[in-house]
Scaffold this active site. Structure first.
Site, mmCIF file in Angstrom:
data_model
loop_
_atom_site.group_PDB
_atom_site.id
_atom_site.type_symbol
_atom_site.label_atom_id
_atom_site.label_comp_id
_atom_site.label_asym_id
_atom_site.label_seq_id
_atom_site.Cartn_x
_atom_site.Cartn_y
_atom_site.Cartn_z
ATOM 1 N N LYS A 87 25.321 40.845 50.726
ATOM 2 C CA LYS A 87 25.411 41.970 49.777
ATOM 3 C C LYS A 87 24.177 42.009 48.887
ATOM 4 C CE LYS A 87 29.294 40.238 48.228
ATOM 5 N NZ LYS A 87 29.513 39.182 49.216
ATOM 6 N N GLN A 95 32.277 38.628 46.288
ATOM 7 C CA GLN A 95 33.280 38.146 47.233
ATOM 8 C C GLN A 95 33.425 39.147 48.403
ATOM 9 O OE1 GLN A 95 34.357 37.833 43.571
ATOM 10 N NE2 GLN A 95 33.071 36.069 43.873
HETATM 11 P P1 GDP Z 1 26.063 37.639 49.480
HETATM 12 O O1 GDP Z 1 26.902 36.704 48.682
HETATM 13 O O2 GDP Z 1 26.881 38.639 50.224
HETATM 14 O O3 GDP Z 1 24.975 38.304 48.673
HETATM 15 O O4 GDP Z 1 25.336 36.747 50.591
HETATM 16 P P2 GDP Z 1 24.623 35.313 50.356
HETATM 17 O O5 GDP Z 1 23.349 35.531 49.655
HETATM 18 O O6 GDP Z 1 25.572 34.332 49.791
HETATM 19 O O7 GDP Z 1 24.398 34.860 51.870
HETATM 20 C C1 GDP Z 1 23.708 35.655 52.779
HETATM 21 C C2 GDP Z 1 22.503 34.860 53.312
HETATM 22 O O8 GDP Z 1 22.012 35.507 54.457
HETATM 23 C C3 GDP Z 1 21.350 34.786 52.349
HETATM 24 O O9 GDP Z 1 20.711 33.553 52.510
HETATM 25 C C4 GDP Z 1 20.438 35.934 52.789
HETATM 26 O O10 GDP Z 1 19.070 35.708 52.467
HETATM 27 C C5 GDP Z 1 20.636 35.886 54.277
HETATM 28 N N1 GDP Z 1 20.491 37.164 55.007
HETATM 29 C C6 GDP Z 1 20.896 38.403 54.642
HETATM 30 N N2 GDP Z 1 20.694 39.282 55.643
HETATM 31 C C7 GDP Z 1 20.174 38.587 56.685
HETATM 32 C C8 GDP Z 1 19.793 38.926 58.014
HETATM 33 O O11 GDP Z 1 19.912 40.064 58.472
HETATM 34 N N3 GDP Z 1 19.302 37.907 58.797
HETATM 35 C C9 GDP Z 1 19.180 36.621 58.333
HETATM 36 N N4 GDP Z 1 18.711 35.696 59.154
HETATM 37 N N5 GDP Z 1 19.548 36.278 57.086
HETATM 38 C C10 GDP Z 1 20.035 37.241 56.280
HETATM 39 P P1 IMO Z 2 29.887 36.121 47.165
HETATM 40 O O1 IMO Z 2 29.868 37.197 46.109
HETATM 41 C C1 IMO Z 2 32.267 33.431 49.625
HETATM 42 C C2 IMO Z 2 35.935 31.801 47.856
HETATM 43 C C3 IMO Z 2 35.980 30.317 47.598
HETATM 44 C C4 IMO Z 2 37.466 30.067 47.844
HETATM 45 C C5 IMO Z 2 38.109 31.304 47.244
HETATM 46 C C6 IMO Z 2 38.619 31.122 45.827
HETATM 47 O O2 IMO Z 2 28.695 35.239 47.142
HETATM 48 O O3 IMO Z 2 30.179 36.698 48.506
HETATM 49 P P2 IMO Z 2 37.369 31.002 43.480
HETATM 50 O O4 IMO Z 2 36.348 30.057 42.953
HETATM 51 O O5 IMO Z 2 36.937 32.426 43.488
HETATM 52 O O6 IMO Z 2 38.712 30.845 42.827
HETATM 53 O O7 IMO Z 2 37.596 30.551 45.013
HETATM 54 O O8 IMO Z 2 37.109 32.315 47.272
HETATM 55 N N1 IMO Z 2 34.785 32.529 47.247
HETATM 56 C C7 IMO Z 2 33.732 32.974 47.927
HETATM 57 N N2 IMO Z 2 33.402 32.836 49.229
HETATM 58 N N3 IMO Z 2 31.479 34.167 48.815
HETATM 59 C C8 IMO Z 2 31.799 34.342 47.520
HETATM 60 O O9 IMO Z 2 31.121 35.167 46.708
HETATM 61 C C9 IMO Z 2 32.950 33.701 47.010
HETATM 62 N N4 IMO Z 2 33.535 33.647 45.801
HETATM 63 C C10 IMO Z 2 34.660 32.935 45.964
HETATM 64 O O10 IMO Z 2 35.168 29.610 48.499
HETATM 65 O O11 IMO Z 2 37.724 30.073 49.219
#
Ligand code: GDP
Ligand code: IMO
Ligand code: MG
Length: 424
Positions: free
Chosen positions: A16, A223
């Protein structure tokens, strides 16, 4: 109405942050509506990697206002560390606005989160340990402390004393742990309040006014759909409503103000924490996807569980969020893995086929995924500059996902960079 919601369509971490960052280049205001610093949103820009937890990803654009709505829970220490960390890297946080109605995560929430998990033993939820659940519990119980209180020292002292006393009863009597030093907490939090006061503003009002003025507003989901308190895999969920509907209550605007709803998904599925995961791969292929995709939590560093793309989950996400399009990330990770499986339905132990995600874990528990196979694709996707340059097998995979989910894929991700997002 030029507003867009970006929501996670799976179990979080769909990318995201990257999508928000791309869309935020055209936005005037980016707003978070729920969750807290359990979120970890990664934005990669050249050699710089930013991991944002509470502050909307739009902060990286100078001049873009960033709102934290009333539905978010705020750890004052966490947000100040984030502000300091960004400012040390030359990112101004002048555009940050925090709604006074937002609830505060107190030190006892973090303790109670840990103690609750410990007492659940093998049934633990696998929370991020940030105190999210206990904070939302107090909000629902109408005993929480809010940002407004923090900026009004006498009120804060009074309310924190009462709340802290009550929590210390639980901490000492139920969990047999030493009590929290409430006076020290009050003094510490009032210092945070001093620093946060300049950022406090009514985010409902400023969002409404921005929309009335025809400005571009972006709502940053945290999330994901399957972590939604009402529509996720309860009880293995978070304590807020990450689905699109949560934006209305978590910011304070009406549904008629929403334009598009963009669901972000990975080309496969991941989950951190405990709970059901029908298409999970617990074999070497699961490890390969984890290692190639760098599937380790942004907030806690935990390894993410990995599995095949699940169209049952995605149809659920399309329905409950009213998705108008999908951003499909991480197609690059699947290159060279073939054949690729997509889960199209679940089969129940008594032989029925479920097309819709079941409402109870008991029913889901006995289900087996029904798969169809696609040949997959090879090649270095990360250097593709347009959707048409993607290998034919990859385009076929995306097309099949669209058909099975009933939603248009408008963006395809082939890497973590801003430029590695192919519009379609
Ligand atoms: P979010 O919580 O939804 O914002 O996602 P996170 O940042 O926790 O995890 C997504 C991971 O995937 C991050 O390390 C991004 O840099 C990476 N990412 C996002 N889009 C892509 C993609 O299309 N390809 C690859 N290889 N990595 C990506
Ligand atoms: P983003 O925004 C993935 C998961 C935790 C656990 C459950 C409850 O980066 O996508 P909490 O601490 O919220 O009470 O935990 O929710 N969880 C996530 N998993 N991405 C997240 O956020 C999360 N935020 C909470 O791992 O299973
Ligand atoms: Mg994340």
């Amino acid at each position: 109405m030029p507003s867009k919601i970006v929501v996670g369509a799976q179990w979080g971490d769909e990318g995201k942050g990257k999508i928000i960052d791309i869309l935020a280049s055209r936005a005037d205001l980016v707003v978070r509506a729920q969750g807290g610093n359990n979120a970890g949103h990664t934005v990669k820009s050249g050699d710089e990697v930013y991991k944002l937890h509470l502050i909307p990803s739009g902060i990286l654009y100078e001049g873009t206002l960033c709102g934290i709505g009333c539905g978010v829970v705020i750890d004052p220490r966490g947000i100040l560390e984030e502000i300091d960390g960004l400012q040390a890297r030359g990112v101004s946080c002048k555009g940050l606005r925090i709604d006074p109605r937002a609830h505060l995560i107190m030190p006892w929430h973090i303790l109670l989160d840990a103690m609750g998990e410990r007492s659940l033993g093998k049934n633990k939820i696998g929370t991020t340990g940030r105190g999210i659940g206990p904070c939302y519990m107090d909000k629902a119980q109408r005993s929480g402390l809010r940002v407004y209180d923090l900026c009004t020292p006498e009120l804060f002292r009074q309310k924190a004393l009462a709340a802290g006393d009550q929590k210390n009863e639980i901490i000492t009597r139920v969990y047999k742990q030493p009590p929290v030093d409430i006076d020290a907490v009050i003094e510490e939090y009032l210092r945070y309040g001093e620093r946060l006061r300049p950022y406090v503003a009514d985010v409902s009002v400023l969002t409404y006014e921005a929309l009335q003025a025809g400005k571009e507003v972006l709502f940053e989901g945290a999330q994901g759909t399957l972590l939604d308190l009402d529509l996720g895999t309860y009880p293995y969920v978070t304590s807020s409503n990450p689905i699109s509907g949560g934006v209305c209550t978590g910011v304070g605007i009406g549904p008629s103000m929403i334009g598009e709803v963009i669901g972000v998904a990975k080309a496969y599925t991941t989950r951190v924490g405990e709970g059901p995961f029908p298409t999970e791969l617990t074999d070497a292929l699961g490890d390969t996807i984890r290692n190639r995709g760098g599937e380790f939590g942004t907030t806690t560093g935990r390894p993410r569980r990995t599995g095949w793309f699940d169209a049952v989950i995605m149809r659920h996400a399309v329905r409950v969020n009213g998705l108008t399009s999908l951003a499909l990330n991480k197609l690059d990770t699947l290159s060279g893995i073939g054949p690729l499986k997509i889960c199209t339905a679940y089969r129940t132990p008594d032989g029925r086929t479920l097309r819709d995600f079941p409402p109870s874990l008991e029913e889901l528990g006995g289900c087996e995924p029904v798969y169809e196979e696609l040949p997959g694709f090879t090649g270095e996707l990360s250097c593709c500059k347009s959707y048409e340059q993607l290998p034919a097998g990859c385009q076929e995979y995306v097309k099949r996902i669209e058909q099975l989910c009933g939603c248009r894929v408008s963006m395809a991700g082939v890497g973590p960079e801003r430029e590695q997002n192919l519009e379609r």
